[in-house]
Design an enzyme around this catalytic site. Structure first.
Site, PDB file in Angstrom:
ATOM      1  N   SER A  21       0.843  -1.201   0.000  1.00  0.00           N
ATOM      2  CA  SER A  21       0.000   0.000   0.000  1.00  0.00           C
ATOM      3  C   SER A  21       0.870   1.240   0.000  1.00  0.00           C
ATOM      4  CB  SER A  21      -0.904   0.003   1.238  1.00  0.00           C
ATOM      5  OG  SER A  21      -1.563   1.248   1.398  1.00  0.00           O
ATOM      6  N   TYR A  53      -1.531  -0.682  10.589  1.00  0.00           N
ATOM      7  CA  TYR A  53      -1.634  -1.112   9.190  1.00  0.00           C
ATOM      8  C   TYR A  53      -0.458  -0.581   8.376  1.00  0.00           C
ATOM      9  CZ  TYR A  53      -3.500  -1.573   4.436  1.00  0.00           C
ATOM     10  OH  TYR A  53      -3.673  -1.871   3.096  1.00  0.00           O
TER      11      TYR A  53
END
Length: 296
Positions: free
Chosen positions: A188, A201
């Site tokens: 990501s 995350y």
């Protein structure tokens, strides 16, 4: 808000090749029209992965489903992995088969080593080999630092990091010597641009970038390439469920994106096909951002 969705298929010939373009046209009640290029496949793309076998973790929907479909359209036999969404996984398989591809759905929680071993064993028994692993399965949760718990941490790291490592460990057992195996990790943009309330995350995805670099050096002598893709904000079932679409969040992201829109699963899937193919045989250890130029 009311939408009307229709599809436009265009086929044309050039001096070099024949091309097929499928567009999804969305008409909003207010009259605005959105034209989305949902699939671009030319003759060369369709044969790139002929004879190869791919496992795509977490591919019952979203980016993973798009990846599975594109790999199949490029010629690979695909194992569509899911944890709980059997109906969605079966739908992805049916879509692939309807286009003339080969695919099966296999249930496995890839945060658990026994499930991972089962997943790879089924792939081998069904298709006889393995060439491509796409580590797409992942989870994210927004949480302020005051509310981070041990469970919050382990939920993300056990799947996003440990599960990915265990899948890579299992894959190297199945890649055939001199077969040019390819591992593609979906990470990501938050791995390099951490986001508030996504500290855990963001850390898990930064770990995936580090794993990609380390394994590319470790496995390169065995002719196994390891690369990763950092998608930017992408329109999926997950982002819809998190109520991030059609909000001020989306407006802010689009304003920061030079190409002027959010990502679509197809945007990521086409890059996966490149990394999986022989076109990328001299590419390893790369972490490629696919985000329309988005800058946080």
């Amino acid at each position: 808000m009311i939408f009307r969705i229709s599809f436009l298929n265009i086929h044309f010939n050039t001096h070099f090749k024949s091309c097929f373009i499928k567009f999804c046209i969305i008409d909003e009640a207010e009259g605005r029209r959105i034209l989305i290029n949902s699939c671009i496949l030319d003759d060369q793309q369709r044969g790139k992965l002929g004879g190869k076998v791919a496992i795509v973790t977490g591919s019952s929907k979203g980016i993973g489903a798009g990846i599975a479909k594109h790999l199949a359209l490029a010629g690979a036999s695909v194992v569509v992995n899911y944890a709980s969404s059997k109906q969605d996984a079966d739908r992805v398989v049916n879509d692939i088969v309807k286009e003339g591809g080969k695919a099966i759905a296999v249930q496995a929680d890839v945060s658990k080593e026994a499930d991972i071993q089962h997943l790879f064993a089924v792939a081998k028994s069904t298709y006889g080999r393995l060439d491509i692993l796409v580590n797409n399965a992942g989870v994210y949760e927004f949480q302020s630092i005051e509310n981070v718990t041990v469970e919050h941490y382990h939920k993300q790291f056990d799947l996003n990091v440990l599960g990915l490592i265990l899948c890579c460990k299992e894959a190297v057992k199945y890649f055939e010597p001199a077969a040019n195996g390819s591992i593609i990790n979906i990470t990501s943009v938050v791995s390099t641009a951490p986001t508030p309330q996504l500290s855990v995350y963001s850390a898990s995805k930064a770990a995936v970038d580090a794993i990609t670099k380390a394994l590319s050096r470790e496995l390169g002598p065995r002719r196994i390439r390891v690369n990763s893709i950092r998608p930017g904000p992408t329109v999926t079932e997950g982002t819809h469920a998190a109520r991030l679409i059609s909000t001020s969040f989306e407006e802010q992201i689009v304003a920061q994106t030079p190409l002027g829109r959010l990502g679509q699963p197809d945007d990521v899937a086409r890059v996966v096909v490149f990394f999986a193919s022989d076109d990328a045989e001299w590419v390893t250890g790369e972490c490629l951002t696919v985000a329309g130029g988005w800058v946080n």
